[in-house]
Design a protein around this motif. Structure first.
Motif, PDB file in Angstrom:
ATOM      1  N   ILE A 314     -24.277 -61.383  -1.601  1.00  0.00           N
ATOM      2  CA  ILE A 314     -24.679 -61.314  -3.021  1.00  0.00           C
ATOM      3  C   ILE A 314     -23.883 -60.251  -3.767  1.00  0.00           C
ATOM      4  O   ILE A 314     -23.454 -60.459  -4.898  1.00  0.00           O
ATOM      5  CB  ILE A 314     -26.193 -60.994  -3.107  1.00  0.00           C
ATOM      6  CG1 ILE A 314     -26.959 -62.159  -2.549  1.00  0.00           C
ATOM      7  CG2 ILE A 314     -26.578 -60.634  -4.520  1.00  0.00           C
ATOM      8  CD1 ILE A 314     -27.899 -62.837  -3.438  1.00  0.00           C
ATOM      9  N   GLN A 315     -23.694 -59.098  -3.134  1.00  0.00           N
ATOM     10  CA  GLN A 315     -22.976 -58.013  -3.789  1.00  0.00           C
ATOM     11  C   GLN A 315     -21.532 -58.410  -4.084  1.00  0.00           C
ATOM     12  O   GLN A 315     -20.984 -58.076  -5.146  1.00  0.00           O
ATOM     13  CB  GLN A 315     -23.002 -56.749  -2.915  1.00  0.00           C
ATOM     14  CG  GLN A 315     -24.363 -56.079  -2.798  1.00  0.00           C
ATOM     15  CD  GLN A 315     -25.246 -56.741  -1.750  1.00  0.00           C
ATOM     16  OE1 GLN A 315     -24.830 -57.699  -1.079  1.00  0.00           O
ATOM     17  NE2 GLN A 315     -26.463 -56.228  -1.602  1.00  0.00           N
ATOM     18  N   THR A 316     -20.907 -59.113  -3.134  1.00  0.00           N
ATOM     19  CA  THR A 316     -19.528 -59.546  -3.342  1.00  0.00           C
ATOM     20  C   THR A 316     -19.443 -60.556  -4.477  1.00  0.00           C
ATOM     21  O   THR A 316     -18.544 -60.488  -5.332  1.00  0.00           O
ATOM     22  CB  THR A 316     -18.960 -60.146  -2.041  1.00  0.00           C
ATOM     23  OG1 THR A 316     -19.031 -59.174  -1.003  1.00  0.00           O
ATOM     24  CG2 THR A 316     -17.525 -60.598  -2.237  1.00  0.00           C
ATOM     25  N   ILE A 317     -20.364 -61.514  -4.501  1.00  0.00           N
ATOM     26  CA  ILE A 317     -20.361 -62.516  -5.563  1.00  0.00           C
ATOM     27  C   ILE A 317     -20.532 -61.853  -6.925  1.00  0.00           C
ATOM     28  O   ILE A 317     -19.832 -62.181  -7.898  1.00  0.00           O
ATOM     29  CB  ILE A 317     -21.470 -63.558  -5.322  1.00  0.00           C
ATOM     30  CG1 ILE A 317     -21.119 -64.419  -4.116  1.00  0.00           C
ATOM     31  CG2 ILE A 317     -21.669 -64.431  -6.565  1.00  0.00           C
ATOM     32  CD1 ILE A 317     -22.202 -65.379  -3.725  1.00  0.00           C
ATOM     33  N   LYS A 318     -21.445 -60.904  -7.008  1.00  0.00           N
ATOM     34  CA  LYS A 318     -21.672 -60.223  -8.289  1.00  0.00           C
ATOM     35  C   LYS A 318     -20.424 -59.477  -8.729  1.00  0.00           C
ATOM     36  O   LYS A 318     -20.036 -59.516  -9.911  1.00  0.00           O
ATOM     37  CB  LYS A 318     -22.854 -59.254  -8.166  1.00  0.00           C
ATOM     38  CG  LYS A 318     -23.240 -58.596  -9.492  1.00  0.00           C
ATOM     39  CD  LYS A 318     -24.448 -57.698  -9.329  1.00  0.00           C
ATOM     40  CE  LYS A 318     -24.883 -57.129 -10.682  1.00  0.00           C
ATOM     41  NZ  LYS A 318     -23.808 -56.411 -11.383  1.00  0.00           N
ATOM     42  N   ALA A 319     -19.766 -58.787  -7.789  1.00  0.00           N
ATOM     43  CA  ALA A 319     -18.549 -58.052  -8.129  1.00  0.00           C
ATOM     44  C   ALA A 319     -17.457 -58.999  -8.625  1.00  0.00           C
ATOM     45  O   ALA A 319     -16.757 -58.715  -9.610  1.00  0.00           O
ATOM     46  CB  ALA A 319     -18.060 -57.258  -6.915  1.00  0.00           C
ATOM     47  N   LEU A 320     -17.330 -60.143  -7.970  1.00  0.00           N
ATOM     48  CA  LEU A 320     -16.330 -61.125  -8.381  1.00  0.00           C
ATOM     49  C   LEU A 320     -16.651 -61.706  -9.755  1.00  0.00           C
ATOM     50  O   LEU A 320     -15.760 -61.890 -10.599  1.00  0.00           O
ATOM     51  CB  LEU A 320     -16.230 -62.245  -7.340  1.00  0.00           C
ATOM     52  CG  LEU A 320     -15.635 -61.853  -5.978  1.00  0.00           C
ATOM     53  CD1 LEU A 320     -15.790 -63.008  -4.978  1.00  0.00           C
ATOM     54  CD2 LEU A 320     -14.162 -61.476  -6.113  1.00  0.00           C
ATOM     55  N   GLN A 321     -17.915 -62.005  -9.992  1.00  0.00           N
ATOM     56  CA  GLN A 321     -18.312 -62.565 -11.285  1.00  0.00           C
ATOM     57  C   GLN A 321     -18.072 -61.574 -12.410  1.00  0.00           C
ATOM     58  O   GLN A 321     -17.665 -61.966 -13.512  1.00  0.00           O
ATOM     59  CB  GLN A 321     -19.777 -62.993 -11.236  1.00  0.00           C
ATOM     60  CG  GLN A 321     -20.021 -64.215 -10.368  1.00  0.00           C
ATOM     61  CD  GLN A 321     -21.495 -64.526 -10.200  1.00  0.00           C
ATOM     62  OE1 GLN A 321     -22.342 -63.625 -10.280  1.00  0.00           O
ATOM     63  NE2 GLN A 321     -21.814 -65.796  -9.941  1.00  0.00           N
ATOM     64  N   ASP A 322     -18.334 -60.306 -12.162  1.00  0.00           N
ATOM     65  CA  ASP A 322     -18.106 -59.295 -13.189  1.00  0.00           C
ATOM     66  C   ASP A 322     -16.631 -59.200 -13.563  1.00  0.00           C
ATOM     67  O   ASP A 322     -16.284 -59.050 -14.750  1.00  0.00           O
ATOM     68  CB  ASP A 322     -18.607 -57.924 -12.707  1.00  0.00           C
ATOM     69  CG  ASP A 322     -20.127 -57.853 -12.625  1.00  0.00           C
ATOM     70  OD1 ASP A 322     -20.791 -58.731 -13.216  1.00  0.00           O
ATOM     71  OD2 ASP A 322     -20.638 -56.939 -11.938  1.00  0.00           O
ATOM     72  N   ILE A 323     -15.758 -59.305 -12.553  1.00  0.00           N
ATOM     73  CA  ILE A 323     -14.325 -59.171 -12.804  1.00  0.00           C
ATOM     74  C   ILE A 323     -13.743 -60.445 -13.402  1.00  0.00           C
ATOM     75  O   ILE A 323     -12.794 -60.403 -14.204  1.00  0.00           O
ATOM     76  CB  ILE A 323     -13.590 -58.817 -11.498  1.00  0.00           C
ATOM     77  CG1 ILE A 323     -14.070 -57.463 -10.972  1.00  0.00           C
ATOM     78  CG2 ILE A 323     -12.078 -58.790 -11.688  1.00  0.00           C
ATOM     79  CD1 ILE A 323     -13.548 -57.116  -9.608  1.00  0.00           C
ATOM     80  N   ALA A 324     -14.311 -61.591 -13.044  1.00  0.00           N
ATOM     81  CA  ALA A 324     -13.739 -62.879 -13.457  1.00  0.00           C
ATOM     82  C   ALA A 324     -13.821 -63.114 -14.958  1.00  0.00           C
ATOM     83  O   ALA A 324     -13.134 -63.990 -15.490  1.00  0.00           O
ATOM     84  CB  ALA A 324     -14.450 -64.016 -12.716  1.00  0.00           C
ATOM     85  N   ASN A 325     -14.624 -62.356 -15.669  1.00  0.00           N
ATOM     86  CA  ASN A 325     -14.742 -62.521 -17.119  1.00  0.00           C
ATOM     87  C   ASN A 325     -13.601 -61.801 -17.818  1.00  0.00           C
ATOM     88  O   ASN A 325     -13.754 -60.715 -18.370  1.00  0.00           O
ATOM     89  CB  ASN A 325     -16.089 -61.972 -17.619  1.00  0.00           C
ATOM     90  CG  ASN A 325     -17.251 -62.777 -17.085  1.00  0.00           C
ATOM     91  OD1 ASN A 325     -17.160 -63.986 -16.971  1.00  0.00           O
ATOM     92  ND2 ASN A 325     -18.340 -62.085 -16.737  1.00  0.00           N
ATOM     93  N   GLY A 326     -12.439 -62.380 -17.772  1.00  0.00           N
ATOM     94  CA  GLY A 326     -11.281 -61.771 -18.412  1.00  0.00           C
ATOM     95  C   GLY A 326     -10.037 -62.587 -18.136  1.00  0.00           C
ATOM     96  O   GLY A 326     -10.094 -63.674 -17.557  1.00  0.00           O
ATOM     97  N   ASP A 327      -8.869 -62.072 -18.556  1.00  0.00           N
ATOM     98  CA  ASP A 327      -7.620 -62.812 -18.390  1.00  0.00           C
ATOM     99  C   ASP A 327      -6.578 -61.994 -17.635  1.00  0.00           C
ATOM    100  O   ASP A 327      -5.400 -62.313 -17.663  1.00  0.00           O
ATOM    101  CB  ASP A 327      -7.077 -63.215 -19.766  1.00  0.00           C
ATOM    102  CG  ASP A 327      -5.945 -64.232 -19.652  1.00  0.00           C
ATOM    103  OD1 ASP A 327      -6.047 -65.125 -18.784  1.00  0.00           O
ATOM    104  OD2 ASP A 327      -4.958 -64.102 -20.394  1.00  0.00           O
TER     105      ASP A 327
END
Length: 350
Positions: A314-327
């Motif tokens: 879960i922690q990894t998914i959250k970290a990835l989702q937070d970073i994925a909002n960008g270009d």
């Protein structure tokens, strides 16, 4: 029923002292795989194998060759059964020492031309032997040579371990190198450490020593040697050594080495270490955070994304989702990791 196509017999010519000499053709027959296997199972091949493989008579090359000829030409058995029996006989020799089998018997098996051909499982237009007798015989010969080199290595380990390193480094013989590696797990620790030390002295100029150093690290668990392996290791032997260390090292040691690799090793070696070690360390927060930070790295970002996509918590998914909002590059790679995970599992989940 047999689905066959008897291949056109042909003469092969080679030149001896300027004269073309014809080699007798071998009649080969194409079968479909299931029919050939059914034919091979239609008779009791084990009895024939047992009769030929009597250990007391295998040293008599002439007598054994006569029995093999009778097997290869018996008309009451279908061709696949004859070759199945010959294949099983060949495989049975693997458990014997070289001196138990006459040299001419091995030569006969290594020169055998298979006659039962079937379509390759992945390429229907390519025919391959159903029973690769020649390959089995070559494999047994290689096994014997490997065991002989392992015996040589045992002697070197007891007398002058550094000579084992020299022999390994100077030889291009796969059996010799493999035999030397086989000897290490049974050696005294002090001798393995001597081999490791001698190999490390020459490692930066001789990456061919990668498998040898990897084998010693698995035994000694030496941190410095493992670090040198990560920095100077090269070739297919490095990946194999890292997989062995994945099995042999405790999690804390492995985690420290993976952090070292990410921070200090060449990008290719660090990527191999990530691929080999991350699956067992995926719940280690320090390493997860380090990989997340590396998503923007031009050299390691792709390897980090592929690792983070493998069964993320879960922690990894959250970290990835937070970073994925960008270009940014990091954002694109974070999204790539999420997409790969979705493709693998059907959904993004821990």
């Amino acid at each position: 029923m047999k689905n066959f196509l008897t291949l056109v017999a042909f003469f092969v010519f080679f030149v001896v002292n300027g004269t073309a000499v014809a080699v007798n053709p071998v009649s080969t027959t194409q079968w479909d795989r299931s029919s050939a296997m059914a034919a091979a199972r239609s008779v009791n091949i084990q009895k024939a194998v047992y009769e030929i493989g009597n250990i007391s008579s295998l040293t008599d090359g002439e007598a054994t060759l006569r029995q093999l000829e009778l097997l290869e030409t018996r008309v009451d058995w279908p061709q696949p059964a004859r070759e199945a029996a010959l294949f099983e006989f060949t495989r049975s020799l693997a458990g014997l020492p070289r001196e138990a089998v006459a040299a001419e018997v091995m030569q006969h098996l290594q020169n055998y031309q298979a006659q039962t051909l079937v379509p390759h499982e992945d390429h229907d237009n390519t025919l391959v032997p159903l029973f690769n007798i020649r390959g089995a015989a070559v494999g047994i010969e290689n096994g014997w040579r490997r065991a002989e080199f392992a015996a040589d290595a045992d002697k070197l380990l007891e007398t002058e371990p550094s000579r084992l390193v020299t022999g390994y480094m100077e030889s291009a013989d796969h059996n010799r190198r493999s035999g030397y590696l086989d000897a290490l797990p049974n050696a005294d620790m002090i001798d393995v450490e001597a081999v490791q030390s001698a190999a490390l002295e020459q490692f930066d100029q001789n990456p061919v020593l990668t498998p040898l150093i990897g084998a010693t690290v698995v035994i000694t668990g030496d941190t410095f040697a493992a670090q040198q392996l990560l920095i100077n290791g090269r070739g297919a032997g490095l990946s194999s050594a890292l997989r062995q260390l994945d099995e042999g090292l405790q999690a804390p040691e492995k985690a420290a080495l993976l952090i070292f690799a990410i921070q200090n090793a060449p990008a290719g070696n660090a990527s191999l270490a990530i691929a080999a070690w991350w699956p067992r360390l995926r719940h280690e927060a320090d390493i997860r955070d380090l990989l997340v930070d590396k998503l923007a790295d031009p050299a390691l970002g792709a390897a980090a994304a592929l690792a983070l996509a493998q069964r993320p918590d879960i922690q990894t998914i959250k970290a990835l989702q937070d970073i994925a909002n960008g270009d940014s590059m990091a954002a694109r790679r974070a999204q790539m990791a999420l997409d790969i995970n979705r493709d693998l599992t059907g959904e993004v989940q821990p």
